[in-house]
Design an enzyme around this catalytic site. Structure first.
Site, PDB file in Angstrom:
ATOM      1  N   CYS A 164      12.527  -0.780   5.662  1.00 23.87           N
ATOM      2  CA  CYS A 164      12.607  -1.947   4.772  1.00 23.87           C
ATOM      3  C   CYS A 164      13.555  -1.649   3.603  1.00 23.87           C
ATOM      4  O   CYS A 164      13.317  -0.745   2.812  1.00 23.87           O
ATOM      5  CB  CYS A 164      11.218  -2.275   4.237  1.00 23.87           C
ATOM      6  SG  CYS A 164      11.243  -3.557   2.967  1.00 23.87           S
ATOM      7  N   CYS A 221      14.857 -10.375   5.308  1.00 20.34           N
ATOM      8  CA  CYS A 221      14.592 -11.438   4.333  1.00 20.34           C
ATOM      9  C   CYS A 221      15.883 -11.918   3.663  1.00 20.34           C
ATOM     10  O   CYS A 221      15.891 -12.952   3.028  1.00 20.34           O
ATOM     11  CB  CYS A 221      13.529 -11.039   3.319  1.00 20.34           C
ATOM     12  SG  CYS A 221      13.755  -9.461   2.609  1.00 20.34           S
ATOM     13  N   CYS A 257      15.962  -2.661   7.802  1.00 25.78           N
ATOM     14  CA  CYS A 257      15.609  -4.075   7.962  1.00 25.78           C
ATOM     15  C   CYS A 257      16.088  -4.797   6.713  1.00 25.78           C
ATOM     16  O   CYS A 257      15.788  -4.389   5.597  1.00 25.78           O
ATOM     17  CB  CYS A 257      14.098  -4.238   8.123  1.00 25.78           C
ATOM     18  SG  CYS A 257      13.624  -5.986   8.192  1.00 25.78           S
ATOM     19  N   CYS A 292       0.781  -1.229   0.000  1.00 21.44           N
ATOM     20  CA  CYS A 292       0.000   0.000   0.000  1.00 21.44           C
ATOM     21  C   CYS A 292       0.821   1.291   0.000  1.00 21.44           C
ATOM     22  O   CYS A 292       1.976   1.312   0.373  1.00 21.44           O
ATOM     23  CB  CYS A 292      -0.963   0.094   1.173  1.00 21.44           C
ATOM     24  SG  CYS A 292      -1.946  -1.392   1.403  1.00 21.44           S
ATOM     25  N   ASP A 319      18.723  -8.540 -12.635  1.00 15.80           N
ATOM     26  CA  ASP A 319      17.406  -8.425 -11.996  1.00 15.80           C
ATOM     27  C   ASP A 319      17.631  -7.962 -10.560  1.00 15.80           C
ATOM     28  O   ASP A 319      18.702  -8.182  -9.994  1.00 15.80           O
ATOM     29  CB  ASP A 319      16.663  -9.771 -12.044  1.00 15.80           C
ATOM     30  CG  ASP A 319      15.154  -9.592 -11.918  1.00 15.80           C
ATOM     31  OD1 ASP A 319      14.698  -8.449 -11.677  1.00 15.80           O
ATOM     32  OD2 ASP A 319      14.420 -10.580 -12.055  1.00 15.80           O
ATOM     33  N   ASP A 320      16.593  -7.328  -9.978  1.00 11.18           N
ATOM     34  CA  ASP A 320      16.810  -6.756  -8.647  1.00 11.18           C
ATOM     35  C   ASP A 320      16.735  -7.786  -7.530  1.00 11.18           C
ATOM     36  O   ASP A 320      17.281  -7.566  -6.458  1.00 11.18           O
ATOM     37  CB  ASP A 320      15.817  -5.615  -8.392  1.00 11.18           C
ATOM     38  CG  ASP A 320      14.402  -6.024  -8.707  1.00 11.18           C
ATOM     39  OD1 ASP A 320      13.886  -6.928  -8.036  1.00 11.18           O
ATOM     40  OD2 ASP A 320      13.824  -5.449  -9.646  1.00 11.18           O
ATOM     41  N   SER A 363      12.191  -2.044 -12.711  1.00 17.33           N
ATOM     42  CA  SER A 363      12.940  -1.740 -11.486  1.00 17.33           C
ATOM     43  C   SER A 363      14.410  -2.120 -11.578  1.00 17.33           C
ATOM     44  O   SER A 363      15.211  -1.673 -10.764  1.00 17.33           O
ATOM     45  CB  SER A 363      12.285  -2.440 -10.299  1.00 17.33           C
ATOM     46  OG  SER A 363      12.161  -3.812 -10.575  1.00 17.33           O
TER      47      SER A 363
HETATM   48 FE1  SF4 Z   1      11.542  -5.542   4.037  1.00 12.12          FE
HETATM   49 FE2  SF4 Z   1      12.486  -8.028   4.071  1.00 12.12          FE
HETATM   50 FE3  SF4 Z   1      12.445  -6.583   6.326  1.00 12.12          FE
HETATM   51 FE4  SF4 Z   1      10.166  -7.454   5.243  1.00 12.12          FE
HETATM   52  S1  SF4 Z   1      11.824  -8.733   6.129  1.00 12.12           S
HETATM   53  S2  SF4 Z   1      10.548  -5.405   6.063  1.00 12.12           S
HETATM   54  S3  SF4 Z   1      10.612  -7.313   3.041  1.00 12.12           S
HETATM   55  S4  SF4 Z   1      13.639  -6.181   4.456  1.00 12.12           S
END
Ligand code: SF4
Length: 469
Positions: A255, A455, A452, A15, A364-365, A302
């Protein structure tokens, strides 16, 4: 060979929000233009709430589809007399979210008036709070965290919205950026870690505007002032702008995928331009993973900045070997897996005259499930490429997101538990190279402990209470 039975090409945004206060008479349709600029963050629904000014009640229009489908003209917005707005574009979180009642902003009535609320993100303790409220008799009409916040505010009992929010928002855990109005003021809030972006701008001398990304400000000629701080509440009204910290700042955790994929290249986040960051990611990738090749191409849109950076650094020509059909839309606007799978081929084509007989680097990203990479490699080979080398301008995605970004389970992530060589074999590439963590952080230029990147690392800034971890 990997056949990619499970598909879903990318991580998904969740969003875009915006809204503001203005003494001018054009805020409702400026808000619509801002939503156009945020359209890439969600294409499943759009909506605008207008309050204050000459509006007796908060006016709301929301619906499924693109901004241009929900607001085919700005005529009805030009007629609105309100000077407070909240706008939203939505990417639904999972197929369950594909319901019109979850389109935002939500408009709710309580004993002290009305609230129009929009948000971006996901509350980690949403299910527990919902259960707690239901036990006390609350009835929910949607699955939205915005409705949850409205219930908490209503139960707080205070007629002062700012005080109610200051009391209840610290109970929320997770990733969120809220923009809301009670028809008297517009309030913006960001979670204590700042997972989701939210920035603030001036509308000349007439007011202020909030948006998930600064590209929205450029569109409406608003002047960027600053990012809303993690844990901060900003209030916009007749008296101007005021701010207070309602939660102590904890480990900042914006993020990192905003830079890699989500945000528009003309946006700046925490002072970093997204396009320049992506080009630097590509340059660093070229130094870390050179390839003996004839040309470089990027996956539109992207990855083009990273691909051009890679080509520059490698001294190879950048070619537009992959052409995107701009009229299909993002593949994930179709929620079913089968449709998404068909969407990839509808969307991209390889240019035979460019790749035939060549050793091609595709930048690719990111790789999530690997199905898009598989299709791309096949497509470029079918068009006659002699070799296909995949270069990824981020590290391997090895863990799921708990913070509102729609990711597959860990087992579905192609890089989870596999070496890069195994991933290359599964997607049919001659070689693969992922950017290192250090390379990613140094290219973006923000300290690694302010973003963050869970992932990529499986080290989460806030543990997921729902998973008991
Ligand atoms: Fe972003 Fe990955 Fe953290 Fe989720 S876990 S907020 S996608 S960096």
């Amino acid at each position: 060979m990997y056949h990619g039975a499970i598909i879903g090409p990318k991580l998904k945004e969740s969003c875009g929000v915006c809204g503001g206060f203005s003494r001018g008479d054009n805020l409702p349709y400026l808000t619509c233009f801002a939503l156009y600029a945020l359209q890439h963050r969600g294409q499943e629904s759009a909506g605008i709430a207008v309050g204050g000014g000459g509006e007796k009640k908060i006016w709301l229009k929301r619906g499924m589809g693109l901004v241009s489908e929900v607001f085919p003209t700005t005529d009805e917005l030009k007629e609105r007399r309100g000077n407070l707005t909240v706008g939203h574009v939505r990417y639904s979180y999972g197929e369950e979210g594909w319901h019109p009642e979850n389109a935002q902003p939500l408009l709710l009535k309580y004993r002290h008036g009305e609230l129009a609320i929009a948000h971006n993100g996901l509350l980690l303790n949403g299910p527990q709070l919902r259960e707690e409220l239901e036990e006390k008799g609350a009835i929910f009409q949607t699955g939205s965290d915005s409705e949850l916040l409205a219930h908490l505010v209503a139960r707080q009992g205070s007629p002062d919205l700012e005080e109610s929010l200051a009391a209840v928002v610290p109970r929320l855990a997770g990733a969120f950026a809220f923009v809301l109005t009670d028809g008297k003021k517009v309030i913006g809030l960001r979670d204590r870690h700042g997972f989701r972006p939210l920035s603030l701008a001036a509308l000349g001398n007439e007011g202020y505007f909030l948006a998930s990304e600064t590209c929205a400000f450029d569109t409406i000629r608003a002047r960027f002032l600053r990012d809303v701080e993690p844990g901060e509440m900003v209030v916009l009204d007749q008296n101007g702008l005021r701010s207070r910290r309602i939660m102590p700042e904890e480990q900042p955790s914006l993020c990192i995928f905003e830079f890699i994929y989500f945000a528009r290249p003309d946006s700046n986040i925490h002072g970093v331009n997204v396009h320049l960051a992506r080009r630097e990611l590509g340059r660093t990738l070229a130094r870390e993973h050179p390839a003996a090749a004839d040309m470089v191409t990027g996956v539109p849109d992207s990855s083009i900045a990273a691909a051009s950076g890679y080509a520059e650094e490698a001294g190879l020509p950048y070619e537009m070997a992959l052409v995107k059909n701009r009229y299909i839309g993002r593949t994930f606007i179709q929620p079913s897996q089968k449709l998404r799978e068909e969407g990839v081929d509808l969307k991209l084509n390889a240019v035979r005259k460019i790749v035939e007989g060549k050793r091609v680097v595709i930048v690719d990203d990111s790789i999530v499930r690997g199905t898009t990479s598989l299709k791309l490699v096949r497509m470029v080979r079918r068009a006659g490429a002699r070799e296909v080398h995949l270069r990824i301008s981020s590290p391997p995605v090895i863990a799921s997101c708990f913070y509102g970004i729609d990711t597959p389970t860990q087992e579905e992530l192609i890089a989870h538990g596999r070496t890069p060589a195994e991933v290359a074999e599964m997607v049919g590439a001659d070689s693969i190279g992922f950017l290192s963590h250090e390379g990613m952080i140094s290219s973006i230029g923000l300290p690694g402990d302010r973003v963050c990147q869970a992932c990529f690392t499986a080290r989460y800034p806030v543990l997921n209470p729902a998973a008991g971890s």
